[in-house]
Scaffold this active site. Structure first.
Site, mmCIF file in Angstrom:
data_model
loop_
_atom_site.group_PDB
_atom_site.id
_atom_site.type_symbol
_atom_site.label_atom_id
_atom_site.label_comp_id
_atom_site.label_asym_id
_atom_site.label_seq_id
_atom_site.Cartn_x
_atom_site.Cartn_y
_atom_site.Cartn_z
ATOM 1 N NE ARG A 50 57.827 51.708 53.012
ATOM 2 C CZ ARG A 50 58.703 51.123 53.849
ATOM 3 N NH1 ARG A 50 59.534 51.845 54.559
ATOM 4 N NH2 ARG A 50 58.738 49.816 53.979
ATOM 5 C CE1 TYR A 103 43.834 73.466 50.244
ATOM 6 C CE2 TYR A 103 44.750 71.917 51.815
ATOM 7 C CZ TYR A 103 44.080 72.169 50.640
ATOM 8 O OH TYR A 103 43.663 71.122 49.861
ATOM 9 C CG ASP A 175 51.312 75.896 52.215
ATOM 10 O OD1 ASP A 175 51.738 76.017 51.046
ATOM 11 O OD2 ASP A 175 50.333 75.197 52.513
ATOM 12 C CE LYS A 200 46.586 72.340 45.145
ATOM 13 N NZ LYS A 200 46.611 72.815 46.505
#
Ligand code: PLP
Length: 381
Positions: A50, A103, A175, A200
């Protein structure tokens, strides 16, 4: 590595052939823990999966180089990256300005979750610098923007918005999911933080979900790193590998996405079923001049409004054969969707509600003649 060209960085930044085996690609280090040489004797800085993983480190170095930034932290999704940035910067009583066509997931997180912890927000038109300035309050800590926005493809003037954010003592987050670092590099234009849904264009093949935060600010990066480890929304090594495999071809793919989108946008402007084509590359787009200044090209996303309202929009979406009806965007395959009922359904009835006759196209890298024929048949010419 920033002195090298974009594609050279995309292919090489973050990894050199493995000194032991000569492998030219980063191994998928599927290991949750790392052996220590004596207590605390870490071999290469890695202790627990992690906290850090070598495959993830390569992805982070690669994305930092692509955005011409110093630091990057990778996350399990774009929303995990967004959540980390918001939590690292905002405290109860603080205020954030967001685009009124942000978004949907970003708006939902701020509106439904952060509001419970005393964080206030104001939506404003991102293309209107005066409106963004007017939305700033004494407790504003963050201007959060997308450009182009999703799905209305509004353009925010990054240098101008960085100036008003900094004058107010706030940070500017961009973004950059829609533009990608190939088309636009917000850190070089004055932004403090770049956030991505690597799901994306960066991943680019619709086979992995991920996110990233890139900044030049070491203190911000340390705060992101603390939460990346402390909250633990990290990508697995295979996800990191898929994403870094995607970025190698980003420039090639973006050129083709842009070529195809320009051709289709031009065709749609002449189609009688279409009332409006929203594409930043069209001279009539209100953000065209700003987009032309801060972007290399205009991207692969097109939104159209149709005569005939919601029904016509649904019909168009269900009739295409090569454009697949699906959420998401930025993959090699063309996708079509109805934001009002799909990606942006959570904004219904709010100030962020998108028009019911709007259809969003994510133009893929297929042969443009096939894409044009598909659109033509679906619209009925
Ligand atoms: C998809 C998307 C996100 C969220 O990313 P996930 O990887 O789906 O969590 C954030 N911003 C924009 C602009 C997006 O398109």
């Amino acid at each position: 590595m920033t002195e090298l060209g974009f594609s050279t960085r995309a292919v090489h930044a973050g990894f050199e052939p493995d000194p032991r085996t000569g492998a030219v690609n980063v191994p998928i280090y599927a290991s949750s823990t790392f052996a220590q040489d004596g207590v605390g004797g870490l071999r290469d800085g890695y202790e627990y999966g992690r906290t850090g993983n070598p495959t993830r480190s390569v992805l982070e170095a690669n994305l930092a180089a692509l955005e011409s930034g110093r630091h990057c932290r990778a996350f399990a999704s774009g929303m995990a990256a967004t959540d980390c940035a918001l939590r690292a910067i905002l405290r109860p009583g603080d205020h954030v300005v967001i685009p009124d066509d942000a978004y949907g997931g970003t708006f939902r997180l701020i509106d439904k979750v952060f509001s419970q912890w005393g964080v206030e927000h104001s939506p404003a038109h991102v293309f209107d610098v005066d409106a963004m300035r007017a939305a700033i309050r004494p407790n504003t800590k963050l201007l959060w923007i997308e450009t182009p926005t999703n799905p209305l493809l509004s353009i925010g003037d990054i240098p101008a918005l960085a100036d008003i954010a900094h004058a107010a003592g706030a940070k500017l987050v961009v973004d950059n999911t829609f533009a990608t670092p190939y088309l636009q590099q917000p850190l070089l234009l004055g932004a403090d933080i770049v956030t991505h849904s690597t799901t994306k264009y960066l991943g680019g093949h619709s086979d992995v979900v991920g996110g990233a935060l890139i900044t030049d600010d070491a203190d911000l990066d340390a705060a992101f790193g603390f939460l990346q480890n402390g909250a633990g929304a990290v990508p697995g090594p295979f996800d990191a590998y898929l994403t870094v495999r995607g970025t190698k071809t980003l420039a090639l793919r973006m050129e083709r996405h842009c070529d195809n989108a320009e051709t289709i946008a031009d065709y749609l402007t002449r189609h009688p079923a279409v009332s409006q084509v929203i594409y930043p590359g069209l001279p009539e787009h209100p953000g065209h001049v700003v987009a032309d200044k801060q972007m290399r090209r205009f991207g692969g996303m097109i939104s159209v409004r149709l005569h005939g309202g919601r029904e016509a929009a649904h019909e168009f979406c269900s009739r295409t054969k090569i454009f697949t009806l699906a959420e998401s965007l930025g993959g090699v395959e063309s996708l079509i969707e109805h934001p009002g009922a799909m990606t942006h359904a959570s904004t219904e009835g709010s100030v962020l509600e998108v028009p019911a006759d709007l259809v969003r196209l994510s133009v893929g890298i297929e042969d443009v003649s096939d894409l044009l024929a598909d659109v033509e048949k679906a619209l009925g010419s």
